[in-house]
Design a protein around this motif. Structure first.
Motif, PDB file in Angstrom:
ATOM      1  N   TYR A 127       0.754  -1.062  -0.046  1.00 42.54           N
ATOM      2  CA  TYR A 127       0.020  -0.096   0.078  1.00 42.54           C
ATOM      3  C   TYR A 127       1.069   1.250  -0.089  1.00 42.54           C
ATOM      4  N   GLY A 128       2.090   1.277  -0.411  1.00 37.31           N
ATOM      5  CA  GLY A 128       2.955   2.193  -0.143  1.00 37.31           C
ATOM      6  C   GLY A 128       3.075   3.275  -1.531  1.00 37.31           C
ATOM      7  N   GLY A 129       2.271   2.922  -2.282  1.00 39.39           N
ATOM      8  CA  GLY A 129       2.351   4.111  -3.667  1.00 39.39           C
ATOM      9  C   GLY A 129       2.353   3.200  -4.899  1.00 39.39           C
ATOM     10  N   LYS A 130       2.750   3.600  -5.885  1.00 41.16           N
ATOM     11  CA  LYS A 130       3.106   3.100  -7.289  1.00 41.16           C
ATOM     12  C   LYS A 130       3.755   1.739  -7.153  1.00 41.16           C
ATOM     13  N   PRO A 131       3.533   0.489  -7.706  1.00 44.01           N
ATOM     14  CA  PRO A 131       4.213  -0.484  -7.965  1.00 44.01           C
ATOM     15  C   PRO A 131       5.339  -0.619  -8.769  1.00 44.01           C
ATOM     16  N   TRP A 132       6.650  -1.146  -8.726  1.00 44.70           N
ATOM     17  CA  TRP A 132       7.729  -1.189  -9.481  1.00 44.70           C
ATOM     18  C   TRP A 132       8.396   0.125  -9.578  1.00 44.70           C
ATOM     19  N   THR A 133       8.469   0.684  -8.089  1.00 44.14           N
ATOM     20  CA  THR A 133       9.189   1.728  -8.089  1.00 44.14           C
ATOM     21  C   THR A 133      10.191   1.452  -6.923  1.00 44.14           C
ATOM     22  N   GLY A 134      11.445   2.469  -6.618  1.00 40.87           N
ATOM     23  CA  GLY A 134      12.383   2.146  -5.585  1.00 40.87           C
ATOM     24  C   GLY A 134      11.550   1.791  -4.135  1.00 40.87           C
ATOM     25  N   PRO A 135      10.751   2.456  -3.652  1.00 40.69           N
ATOM     26  CA  PRO A 135      10.112   1.984  -2.609  1.00 40.69           C
ATOM     27  C   PRO A 135       9.459   0.614  -2.610  1.00 40.69           C
ATOM     28  N   HIS A 136       8.744   0.384  -3.657  1.00 43.08           N
ATOM     29  CA  HIS A 136       8.118  -1.009  -3.756  1.00 43.08           C
ATOM     30  C   HIS A 136       9.167  -2.007  -3.900  1.00 43.08           C
TER      31      HIS A 136
ATOM     32  N   ARG B  36      12.210  -1.975  -2.477  1.00 45.63           N
ATOM     33  CA  ARG B  36      12.597  -2.214  -0.971  1.00 45.63           C
ATOM     34  C   ARG B  36      11.603  -2.889  -0.220  1.00 45.63           C
ATOM     35  N   TRP B  37      10.308  -2.698  -0.572  1.00 45.38           N
ATOM     36  CA  TRP B  37       9.266  -3.544   0.419  1.00 45.38           C
ATOM     37  C   TRP B  37       9.423  -4.889  -0.072  1.00 45.38           C
ATOM     38  N   LEU B  38       9.338  -5.194  -1.334  1.00 45.59           N
ATOM     39  CA  LEU B  38       9.605  -6.686  -1.851  1.00 45.59           C
ATOM     40  C   LEU B  38      10.990  -7.291  -1.294  1.00 45.59           C
ATOM     41  N   ARG B  39      12.062  -6.641  -1.192  1.00 48.80           N
ATOM     42  CA  ARG B  39      13.324  -7.084  -0.594  1.00 48.80           C
ATOM     43  C   ARG B  39      12.982  -7.415   0.859  1.00 48.80           C
ATOM     44  N   ALA B  40      12.511  -6.587   1.566  1.00 48.61           N
ATOM     45  CA  ALA B  40      12.138  -6.896   3.071  1.00 48.61           C
ATOM     46  C   ALA B  40      11.285  -7.892   3.340  1.00 48.61           C
ATOM     47  N   ARG B  41      10.523  -8.545   2.113  1.00 48.43           N
ATOM     48  CA  ARG B  41       9.746  -9.586   2.382  1.00 48.43           C
ATOM     49  C   ARG B  41      10.386 -11.002   1.534  1.00 48.43           C
ATOM     50  N   ARG B  42      11.678 -10.919   1.346  1.00 49.58           N
ATOM     51  CA  ARG B  42      12.170 -11.823   0.493  1.00 49.58           C
ATOM     52  C   ARG B  42      12.089 -13.191   1.068  1.00 49.58           C
ATOM     53  N   GLU B  43      11.896 -13.275   2.556  1.00 49.26           N
ATOM     54  CA  GLU B  43      12.148 -14.596   3.136  1.00 49.26           C
ATOM     55  C   GLU B  43      10.658 -15.236   2.761  1.00 49.26           C
ATOM     56  N   LEU B  44       9.706 -14.375   2.533  1.00 47.76           N
ATOM     57  CA  LEU B  44       8.446 -14.763   2.233  1.00 47.76           C
ATOM     58  C   LEU B  44       8.354 -15.481   0.792  1.00 47.76           C
ATOM     59  N   LEU B  45       9.289 -15.120  -0.095  1.00 45.16           N
ATOM     60  CA  LEU B  45       9.371 -15.695  -1.402  1.00 45.16           C
ATOM     61  C   LEU B  45      10.117 -17.043  -1.632  1.00 45.16           C
TER      62      LEU B  45
END
Length: 58
Positions: free
Chosen positions: A10-19, A21-30
């Motif tokens: 919910y942090g803004g537009k997807p496929w941006t820098g913040p997105h 970083r958000w994905l990388r923070a959840r890498r263990e879920l992947l």
């Protein structure tokens, strides 16, 4: 994959820098079973595409 588990960005537009970083923070879920192997197969398939079929390098 994350959406299937109720994890939504919910942090803004997807496929941006913040997105990213958000994905990388959840890498263990992947690291769900089989997901890494699927990613490796897709990477290998993409690497075999002709250069004109790939997206432009940025």
């Amino acid at each position: 994959m994350l959406l299937r588990h109720g994890i939504v960005y919910y942090g803004g537009k997807p496929w941006t820098g913040p997105h990213d970083r958000w994905l990388r923070a959840r890498r263990e879920l992947l690291t769900l079973p089989g997901l890494g192997a699927r990613r490796d197969r897709l990477d290998a398939a993409i690497a075999g595409w002709p250069p004109t079929a790939r997206s432009p390098q940025t």
